[in-house]
Design a protein around this motif. Structure first.
Motif, short mmCIF file in Angstrom:
data_model
loop_
_atom_site.label_atom_id
_atom_site.label_comp_id
_atom_site.label_asym_id
_atom_site.label_seq_id
_atom_site.Cartn_x
_atom_site.Cartn_y
_atom_site.Cartn_z
N MET A 1 44.75 44.55 49.48
CA MET A 1 44.17 45.53 48.57
C MET A 1 44.13 45.01 47.13
SD MET A 1 46.12 48.81 50.26
CE MET A 1 45.63 50.10 49.12
N LYS A 2 45.16 44.26 46.74
CA LYS A 2 45.22 43.71 45.38
C LYS A 2 44.14 42.65 45.15
CE LYS A 2 49.22 42.46 43.71
NZ LYS A 2 50.58 41.86 43.66
N SER A 3 43.71 41.99 46.21
CA SER A 3 42.80 40.85 46.06
C SER A 3 41.32 41.24 46.09
CB SER A 3 43.06 39.83 47.18
OG SER A 3 42.70 40.38 48.45
N LEU A 4 41.02 42.53 46.22
CA LEU A 4 39.61 42.94 46.33
C LEU A 4 38.80 42.60 45.09
CD1 LEU A 4 39.50 46.45 48.04
CD2 LEU A 4 39.12 44.22 49.04
N GLN A 5 37.55 42.19 45.31
CA GLN A 5 36.60 41.94 44.24
C GLN A 5 35.37 42.79 44.53
OE1 GLN A 5 37.22 39.92 41.60
NE2 GLN A 5 39.25 39.44 42.40
N ILE A 6 35.13 43.82 43.71
CA ILE A 6 34.04 44.76 43.96
C ILE A 6 33.15 44.87 42.72
CG2 ILE A 6 33.43 47.13 44.60
CD1 ILE A 6 36.16 47.37 45.91
N PRO A 7 31.85 44.58 42.85
CA PRO A 7 30.94 44.74 41.72
C PRO A 7 30.91 46.20 41.23
CG PRO A 7 29.90 43.49 43.49
CD PRO A 7 31.18 44.04 44.05
#
Length: 295
Positions: free
Chosen positions: A164-170
């Motif tokens: 969850m910490k590593s998510l990359q969301i535009p």
């Protein structure tokens, strides 16, 4: 200014004493936080039902069951967001003592003590600690698929938090689009689609950014405490029900002696066809067990 006071020295006669400075709040225990909750009100005088969700959950997890049980029993029903979850405040302290302190403040404030306390997983451990610390607040206790022992080798919650910490969301995406993107990123670590969908209910947009409603950092830092159970010597003598999912490993036969030590009136029942989320897997059976226990 000076004031008259009864002196406690000597024989307790009248004496002069300077005014005392204001008392500081006691720091012996965790400071309670104002929790977010939803109350289904009723004029019924019976002890209300209070639902506590599990890790990564929120008060909405029990929404339909709370409404149904409120209608079927006539009782008041309270659903609560634990600290660091849902719409409740965040705190670096994610201990069970702190979560218990929050409820010790909330229940009397709402006039809901004593209550029937129903807790799932993390919420079950919070319910147990509250019953052990303040038995006068708990008329009876229901623990849903959790025991008062450390969780060993049956969860992957730490890996969930790292993912969850590593998510990359535009940021330009809609919320539904963002959850689809997040699902694709999480699926490499979290294989179970039901678990991913459950976690993704915590992804929200705040101030133009996608964030987790749960306090990922605090939960990650204190995961060892959440997986553990505080050492307690006192017992709770009120009526107690432990419901275990037949397909779950969270309550083992080896746990029964400790359950009986802390909760000598405990019944331990298995729900067929249910895993860890008994209330989601077998909602009708879950409600039937609760109503039977109440009667």
């Amino acid at each position: 200014m000076w004031r008259w006071t009864w002196a406690r020295r000597g024989l307790g006669g009248l004496g002069w004493e300077p005014p005392k400075p204001p008392r500081r709040p006691r720091s012996s225990g965790p400071r309670p936080l104002p929790l977010s909750y939803k109350l289904l009100d009723s004029q019924d005088p019976q002890p209300p039902l209070v639902f506590l969700h599990g890790l990564f959950g929120s008060k909405t997890n029990f929404q339909s069951i709370a409404k149904a049980l409120g209608q079927q029993t006539g009782r008041k029903v309270l659903t609560v967001d634990a600290r660091n979850h849902g719409e409740s405040p965040h705190s670096p302290d994610a201990s069970y003592e702190a979560m218990s302190a929050d409820l010790q403040a909330l229940l009397p404030q709402l006039g809901l003590a004593p209550c029937v306390l129903i807790g799932h997983s993390m919420g079950g451990k919070t319910a147990m600690i509250l019953a052990l610390q303040r038995p006068e607040l708990v008329e009876r206790l229901i623990s849903v698929d959790i025991s008062p022992l450390p969780i060993m080798g049956v969860s992957s919650f730490s890996s969930y938090l790292e993912a969850m910490k590593s998510l990359q969301i535009p940021q330009e995406l809609t919320l539904s689009q963002a959850r689809k993107v997040a699902d694709k990123q999480l699926c490499h670590i979290i294989k179970d689609i039901n678990v991913r969908q459950f976690l993704l209910t915590n992804l929200v947009r705040t101030n133009g950014q996608f964030v987790w409603r749960v306090n990922v950092e605090a939960l990650n830092q204190q995961m060892d405490k959440i997986m553990d159970f505080p050492l307690v010597q006192q017992s709770y003598s009120g009526p107690t029900l432990f419901l275990s999912g037949a397909n779950s490993k969270y309550i083992q036969p080896s746990h029964h002696p400790e359950i009986k030590r802390l909760f000598p009136q405990a019944q331990i029942l298995s729900v067929p066809g249910a895993g860890h989320w008994i209330h989601a897997d077998q909602p009708q059976d879950f409600m039937a067990r609760i109503k039977c226990f109440l009667s």
